[in-house]
Design a protein around this motif. Structure first.
Motif, mmCIF file in Angstrom:
data_model
loop_
_atom_site.group_PDB
_atom_site.id
_atom_site.type_symbol
_atom_site.label_atom_id
_atom_site.label_comp_id
_atom_site.label_asym_id
_atom_site.label_seq_id
_atom_site.Cartn_x
_atom_site.Cartn_y
_atom_site.Cartn_z
ATOM 1 N N LYS A 32 -2.605 -8.276 29.821
ATOM 2 C CA LYS A 32 -2.118 -8.471 31.198
ATOM 3 C C LYS A 32 -3.227 -8.894 32.144
ATOM 4 N N ARG A 33 -4.440 -8.404 31.911
ATOM 5 C CA ARG A 33 -5.484 -8.611 32.917
ATOM 6 C C ARG A 33 -6.715 -9.315 32.346
ATOM 7 N N LEU A 65 -4.939 7.626 23.229
ATOM 8 C CA LEU A 65 -5.337 7.558 24.636
ATOM 9 C C LEU A 65 -5.875 6.183 25.021
ATOM 10 N N ILE A 66 -6.724 5.639 24.148
ATOM 11 C CA ILE A 66 -7.507 4.456 24.536
ATOM 12 C C ILE A 66 -6.825 3.138 24.173
ATOM 13 N N PRO A 94 -3.641 1.924 23.781
ATOM 14 C CA PRO A 94 -2.621 1.300 24.654
ATOM 15 C C PRO A 94 -3.227 0.712 25.934
ATOM 16 N N ILE A 95 -4.229 1.399 26.491
ATOM 17 C CA ILE A 95 -4.888 0.881 27.710
ATOM 18 C C ILE A 95 -5.619 -0.412 27.384
ATOM 19 N N MET A 96 -6.262 -0.464 26.224
ATOM 20 C CA MET A 96 -6.958 -1.692 25.814
ATOM 21 C C MET A 96 -5.973 -2.854 25.688
ATOM 22 N N PHE A 142 -3.105 -3.183 27.230
ATOM 23 C CA PHE A 142 -2.644 -3.574 28.562
ATOM 24 C C PHE A 142 -3.703 -4.436 29.249
ATOM 25 N N MET A 143 -4.966 -3.963 29.204
ATOM 26 C CA MET A 143 -6.048 -4.685 29.877
ATOM 27 C C MET A 143 -6.216 -6.087 29.275
ATOM 28 N N TYR A 144 -6.101 -6.192 27.970
ATOM 29 C CA TYR A 144 -6.328 -7.487 27.335
ATOM 30 C C TYR A 144 -5.207 -8.467 27.613
#
Lengths: 354, 183
Positions: free
Chosen positions: A173-174, A162-163, A165-167, A169-171
């Motif tokens: 891309k953003r 859950l967590i 892949p989001i990390m 992406f955030m790192y």
């Protein structure tokens, strides 16, 4: 080294920062599964970033540019995904074989110890430490610890899916947007100190985690190779386990060595002996080559202080405390150092006279 | 006539690294020991496509040696490692003549290590397998009709696939652990 300031305001702020950091880590440890997932995610991000940087340097060296580098890069990405799933799949199927072997055998490790090893142990050691009762207790403790770890893996894997892949992406891309938003919150007069603190912390933590991951991978690989040569059942999963548990300082290599030794002894005493030799060789390469060249030079922690921190971490938070003792110390050290320097600049500035 | 200078220039670009006899000797020695360890390995697997054939594990070693340590180490480890392994009567999965394909792929891997990325060099193992099969046919150990069957070709591709994965993983781990400090 300059003398410390006597300004009370500076020390009040330092105390407040220590309290805030302690509260933060206490809350983080309270939500242990999420915190561990976050740490694993950060370690994976650091490893990926190093691999991308290394890949870029190598492509420049080989003069591979444009579509060639892109095609090779994506091929390698899917290759490593395949290797991870292949390794996990093979490990799980071998783990089943290993547990089946353990359940089918009608002898416990204690009985194997009594039959095969007991005769070689000096009587003094046997009476005080290595008697049948103590070996039975140790066997029980190891099995229950390993069972606890295995049962919690499911929770971590679920959180990770859950967590993490989001990390990522955030790192990737953003990252710049997030840094900009954080800087907007920090007052202008603290910007310089904040940037220095963030950069130092990031660099130190990067070096520490990269060193630990590299150490685990190398030790795990040597163990996998050794167990493969010996013909140990479940060589892949046991080698990977020995490598993964190497992250825990001092205790990890011992805990990681026990399952392969147990399974080796169940096969024959010669196999058990070869397993011990393999583990000793892996740890010798780790302690005499990897640690001096990889960790000691990069992570600026006094060895004696490091041992004290790990023991304190073990007392407060157990195994997780042992693993995170040094990174948490580094965070405290850098934040407090930079905060002190900025506060001293602000509160000991000479006042302008009219 | 204009082609020759370009070819000569390319030939000069592809060359061995500067010799370091002491370092190369130790690398070759370690690789020979690894060859001997693999010759005694108990976790052997049979090729699922070729009945009775044990998976060829040695062929990855000269390629890894060439990629990591250069052409001399690749060549000599392929030759001397194979000789050492063939002296082990226990398994006998490799013959003395295997030193030819092992030496050749080790040499090529070392020559191109600074020109071609290692994941691509790993495919040299296919050339090694083809050379080994060719030598087996010439020496009469294998018939051409058997070598051209679908199962045999699939078996060779399967071994090559496992070998390619092994080469990429091992060379990456070595670079991560033992070359990092030189940066």
């Amino acid at each position: 080294m300059a003398a410390l300031t006597a300004n009370v305001k500076v020390w009040r702020f330092i105390a407040a920062i220590i309290v805030l950091l302690t509260v933060f880590f206490t809350i983080a440890f309270y939500f242990k599964p999420i915190f561990i997932t976050f740490i694993v995610g950060m370690a994976m991000i650091l490893l990926t970033e190093s691999m991308i940087r290394d890949y870029g340097k190598r492509m420049d060296k080989y003069n591979f540019r444009g579509w060639k580098a892109t095609v090779l890069g994506y091929s390698l990405f899917f290759f490593w995904i395949f290797v991870i799933f292949f390794t996990l799949g093979t490990s799980l199927s071998e783990f089943k074989d290993v547990t089946q072997t353990l359940s089918e055998t009608d002898r416990s490790v204690t009985q194997v110890y009594v039959d095969k090893i007991d005769n070689y142990i000096p009587n003094l050691l046997k009476e005080r430490f290595m008697n049948e009762e103590n070996i039975q207790k140790a066997e029980g403790t190891v099995i229950s610890t390993l069972s606890t770890i295995v049962s919690q893996i499911g929770i971590f894997v679920f959180n990770g899916i859950l967590i993490i892949p989001i990390m990522f992406f955030m790192y990737f891309k953003r990252k710049d947007d997030i840094i900009k938003q954080v800087f907007d919150i920090v007052p202008n007069k603290f910007h310089e100190g904040f940037i220095k603190a963030v950069n130092d912390t990031a660099m130190q933590l990067h070096d520490f985690f990269m060193a630990k991951i590299t150490e685990s991978i190398v030790v795990g690989s040597i163990c996998c190779f050794g167990f493969y040569i010996i013909g140990l059942k479940g060589w892949l999963v046991l080698g990977l386990l020995a490598g993964a548990l190497n992250i825990v300082p001092y205790l990890g290599p011992i805990i990681g060595a026990i399952p392969p030794i147990m399974i080796g002894l169940l096969d024959s005493s010669t196999t058990g002996l070869y397993v011990i030799v393999t583990v000793v060789i892996a740890q010798a390469i780790d302690n005499f080559y990897l640690i001096p060249f990889m960790i000691t030079g990069k992570v600026k922690v006094d060895p004696l202080l490091g041992i004290v921190l790990i023991l304190v971490g073990a007392k407060i938070y157990g195994v997780l405390g042992m693993v995170l003792a040094i990174p948490i110390y580094l965070i405290y050290k850098i934040i407090l150092r930079e905060s002190y320097q900025e506060l001293v600049k602000i509160y000991t500035r000479p006042r302008k006279t009219k | 006539m204009p082609r020759r200078p370009r070819l000569l220039k390319k030939a000069k670009e592809i060359s061995c690294d500067r010799p370091d006899p002491k370092r190369d000797f130790y690398h070759v020695l370690i690789l020979i020991i690894i060859y001997l360890l693999l010759a005694n390995a108990k976790s052997l697997k049979f090729n699922p496509f070729i009945p009775g054939r044990i998976m060829e594990t040695y062929m990855v070693l000269p390629v890894i040696a060439g990629i990591l340590f250069g052409c001399r180490v690749g060549l000599f480890s392929g030759i001397f490692g194979t000789i050492a392994a063939s002296l082990i009567p226990k398994l006998n999965t490799t013959g003395l003549y295997d030193m030819i394909p092992h030496g050749i792929i080790g040499l090529i891997a070392g020559l191109y290590k600074n020109k071609i990325p290692s994941p691509i060099l790993a495919f040299l193992i296919i050339i090694g397998q083809v050379l080994k099969t060719g030598i087996d046919i010439v020496l009469g150990n294998l018939s051409l009709s058997v070598a051209l069957t679908q199962n045999f070709i699939l078996g060779i591709m399967y071994e090559s696939f496992i070998g390619i994965i092994t080469i990429i993983v091992i060379s990456s781990i070595y670079r991560l652990g033992f070359e990092e400090r030189r940066k």
